[in-house]
Design a protein around this motif. Structure first.
Motif, PDB file in Angstrom:
ATOM      1  N   ASN A 146       5.702  62.509 -32.006  1.00 15.26           N
ATOM      2  CA  ASN A 146       6.055  61.258 -31.340  1.00 15.26           C
ATOM      3  C   ASN A 146       7.479  61.294 -30.801  1.00 15.26           C
ATOM      4  N   PHE A 147       8.392  61.866 -31.564  1.00 19.36           N
ATOM      5  CA  PHE A 147       9.788  61.949 -31.132  1.00 19.36           C
ATOM      6  C   PHE A 147       9.920  62.845 -29.899  1.00 19.36           C
ATOM      7  N   THR A 148       9.288  64.013 -29.923  1.00 18.10           N
ATOM      8  CA  THR A 148       9.378  64.908 -28.766  1.00 18.10           C
ATOM      9  C   THR A 148       8.614  64.352 -27.565  1.00 18.10           C
ATOM     10  N   ASP A 149       7.564  63.585 -27.810  1.00 16.98           N
ATOM     11  CA  ASP A 149       6.856  62.927 -26.714  1.00 16.98           C
ATOM     12  C   ASP A 149       7.762  61.899 -26.047  1.00 16.98           C
ATOM     13  N   TYR A 150       8.486  61.145 -26.858  1.00 17.66           N
ATOM     14  CA  TYR A 150       9.443  60.178 -26.314  1.00 17.66           C
ATOM     15  C   TYR A 150      10.513  60.878 -25.474  1.00 17.66           C
ATOM     16  N   LEU A 151      11.089  61.962 -26.013  1.00 17.92           N
ATOM     17  CA  LEU A 151      12.138  62.669 -25.279  1.00 17.92           C
ATOM     18  C   LEU A 151      11.604  63.258 -23.981  1.00 17.92           C
ATOM     19  N   ALA A 152      10.404  63.809 -24.025  1.00 16.25           N
ATOM     20  CA  ALA A 152       9.823  64.432 -22.835  1.00 16.25           C
ATOM     21  C   ALA A 152       9.582  63.411 -21.728  1.00 16.25           C
ATOM     22  N   LYS A 153       9.202  62.194 -22.099  1.00 18.13           N
ATOM     23  CA  LYS A 153       8.824  61.195 -21.099  1.00 18.13           C
ATOM     24  C   LYS A 153       9.963  60.259 -20.700  1.00 18.13           C
ATOM     25  N   ALA A 204       2.395  46.679 -24.878  1.00 15.54           N
ATOM     26  CA  ALA A 204       2.629  47.111 -23.496  1.00 15.54           C
ATOM     27  C   ALA A 204       1.954  48.442 -23.175  1.00 15.54           C
ATOM     28  N   SER A 205       1.252  49.014 -24.144  1.00 16.20           N
ATOM     29  CA  SER A 205       0.664  50.346 -23.979  1.00 16.20           C
ATOM     30  C   SER A 205      -0.857  50.280 -23.892  1.00 16.20           C
ATOM     31  N   PRO A 206      -1.460  51.118 -23.042  1.00 18.00           N
ATOM     32  CA  PRO A 206      -2.928  51.124 -22.920  1.00 18.00           C
ATOM     33  C   PRO A 206      -3.578  51.966 -24.020  1.00 18.00           C
ATOM     34  N   ARG A 207      -4.878  51.853 -24.142  1.00 22.85           N
ATOM     35  CA  ARG A 207      -5.643  52.735 -25.041  1.00 22.85           C
ATOM     36  C   ARG A 207      -6.177  53.926 -24.259  1.00 22.85           C
ATOM     37  N   ILE A 219      -4.004  54.839 -29.164  1.00 23.56           N
ATOM     38  CA  ILE A 219      -3.053  54.148 -28.293  1.00 23.56           C
ATOM     39  C   ILE A 219      -2.248  55.170 -27.501  1.00 23.56           C
ATOM     40  N   LYS A 220      -2.185  55.003 -26.186  1.00 23.85           N
ATOM     41  CA  LYS A 220      -1.351  55.852 -25.328  1.00 23.85           C
ATOM     42  C   LYS A 220      -0.014  55.134 -25.134  1.00 23.85           C
ATOM     43  N   ILE A 221       0.956  55.486 -25.958  1.00 21.93           N
ATOM     44  CA  ILE A 221       2.224  54.758 -25.984  1.00 21.93           C
ATOM     45  C   ILE A 221       2.976  54.943 -24.666  1.00 21.93           C
ATOM     46  N   ASP A 222       3.384  53.827 -24.075  1.00 26.71           N
ATOM     47  CA  ASP A 222       4.187  53.852 -22.849  1.00 26.71           C
ATOM     48  C   ASP A 222       5.652  54.035 -23.237  1.00 26.71           C
ATOM     49  N   ARG A 223       6.120  55.277 -23.193  1.00 23.49           N
ATOM     50  CA  ARG A 223       7.492  55.572 -23.604  1.00 23.49           C
ATOM     51  C   ARG A 223       8.528  55.090 -22.587  1.00 23.49           C
ATOM     52  N   GLU A 224       8.100  54.833 -21.374  1.00 19.44           N
ATOM     53  CA  GLU A 224       9.031  54.455 -20.312  1.00 19.44           C
ATOM     54  C   GLU A 224       8.983  52.958 -20.002  1.00 19.44           C
ATOM     55  N   THR A 225       8.398  52.187 -20.886  1.00 16.53           N
ATOM     56  CA  THR A 225       8.318  50.747 -20.644  1.00 16.53           C
ATOM     57  C   THR A 225       9.709  50.139 -20.489  1.00 16.53           C
ATOM     58  N   THR A 226       9.810  49.146 -19.637  1.00 17.35           N
ATOM     59  CA  THR A 226      11.053  48.376 -19.506  1.00 17.35           C
ATOM     60  C   THR A 226      10.842  46.936 -19.977  1.00 17.35           C
ATOM     61  N   GLU A 227       9.759  46.710 -20.684  1.00 12.55           N
ATOM     62  CA  GLU A 227       9.452  45.382 -21.229  1.00 12.55           C
ATOM     63  C   GLU A 227      10.628  44.904 -22.078  1.00 12.55           C
ATOM     64  N   ALA A 228      11.033  43.671 -21.880  1.00 10.39           N
ATOM     65  CA  ALA A 228      12.177  43.127 -22.610  1.00 10.39           C
ATOM     66  C   ALA A 228      11.965  43.231 -24.117  1.00 10.39           C
TER      67      ALA A 228
END
Length: 371
Positions: free
Chosen positions: A197-204, A279-282, A293-302
């Motif tokens: 999850n951490f490397t997925d966040y960094l990659a995206k 804010a993330s789709p399935r 859950i396909k986590i949206d790492r680039e969300t700008t949701e407040a």
């Protein structure tokens, strides 16, 4: 021929503390809940009995302790054991028939789902049961909070930013007194869903500063490492200038990073994690009962905090015996219930899953049968 869970359970190497049966709690136990059937509804008395063994994500350990205590208090003839060996180890034990369920901070991939047919009459399913922020935590004298962009976090962990007074860190923390101390990043040595999850966040989210794909195995050779969540936390606690990533529940008194989301810096919180999940789709390529859950790492949701893990219970859709199916259904029904999610929130600071997600997860649990 399918492997028998009865024949393989005995081979599981559970640590001494986890192998102990928790004593039944009294009615004044704040984590106690009524026994649950397959539909998640409360019943007057438990008819379940037997031993339920699981293994996997160390991120779930505090929540799992609360779940086990509460479930055993209302199902006194059931013993639930959980070995927090890490997500990769848990999936391996499950796919080899060693445990009836696994905890994993990453969902099964296609190969693992195919392999699950060897131990499940049909296949395994992923059920999101635990949502938590991953905190970037550090040990630096005189500093308890820092703002870091995803690109700066990536630079720290890929080794291109090496000192705490680096200009990239100073730019987002003008009021902090940052010493010229070497940064020592610490990563997980085991196959870890938290790492994935951490490397997925960094990659995206890092805008190209992190050049590696998401992986449960740390992709960079060398560096400081430790086993499990407790291992990396202890290593950071014991060294000045250290930094790591871990489930927020384990952060303790270490300094925490607020990550940049849109135009704001957001600290890890269960509220921010819940906003990010909503804010993330399935993953709609999965089977109906396999909920990912396909986590949206680039969300700008407040106020969203997208550096999160959605941790799963991995279970068979069909078990070899009715006893095994009933044990798994009963326990997981409690885990995803409002009471179970509240117990995890109290014990581990996790974000309770939404009512809509709970309804779908419970339907998948209800679909578990014996063959």
């Amino acid at each position: 021929m399918k492997l028998s869970f009865h024949r393989s359970i005995g081979a599981v190497a559970l640590t001494g503390a986890l192998a102990l049966t928790l004593a039944a709690c009294g009615s004044d136990d704040p984590t106690a809940a009524a026994a649950t059937g397959g539909s998640g509804e409360q019943t007057e008395a438990s008819t379940l009995s037997g031993e339920l063994n699981g293994a996997g994500a160390s991120s779930q350990e505090k929540a799992m302790d609360a779940w086990r205590a509460a479930f055993q208090s209302t199902n006194p003839d059931v013993t639930v054991n959980y070995d927090p060996v890490g997500s990769g180890g848990g999936r391996t034990q499950f796919l080899e028939g060693g445990v009836l369920f696994a905890g994993s901070d990453s969902a099964l991939n296609e190969d693992e789902i195919a392999q699950s047919a060897d131990v499940c009459t049909t296949q395994a399913i992923d059920l999101p049961v635990y949502v938590s922020p991953i905190a970037v935590v550090f040990n630096l004298d005189g500093v308890t909070e820092l703002n870091l962009t995803p690109a700066t976090i990536a630079g720290i962990f890929n080794g291109s930013i090496t000192s705490w007074d680096a200009p990239e860190i100073v730019a987002d923390n003008p009021d902090a007194t940052l010493p010229a101390v070497a940064i020592t990043p610490v990563h997980r040595s085991d196959d870890s869903g938290t790492t994935k999850n951490f490397t997925d966040y960094l990659a995206k989210a890092s805008g190209g500063a992190w050049t590696f794909e998401a992986d449960g195995v740390w992709p960079i050779e060398g560096g400081e490492s430790a086993q499990g969540t407790s291992g990396v936390i202890q290593t950071v606690q014991g060294g000045q200038g250290t930094i790591t990533y871990a489930d927020n529940s384990a952060a303790g008194t270490l300094g925490k990073v607020a990550i940049k989301v849109g135009d704001a810096f957001v600290a890890p919180s269960e509220e921010g994690a819940a906003i990010a999940v909503d804010a993330s789709p399935r993953d709609d390529a999965r089977d109906a009962n396999d909920i990912v859950i396909k986590i949206d790492r680039e969300t700008t949701e407040a106020d969203a905090y997208p550096l999160i893990l959605v941790s799963y219970a991995v279970a068979c859709l069909q078990y070899d015996t009715q006893e095994n199916a009933d044990l798994v259904k009963g326990f997981l029904s409690y885990v995803v219930s409002a009471e179970g999610q509240s117990a995890a929130e109290d014990a581990a600071g996790s974000a309770p899953i939404s009512d809509a997600l709970r309804t779908d997860v419970q339907a998948a649990i209800d679909a578990i049968t014996a063959g």
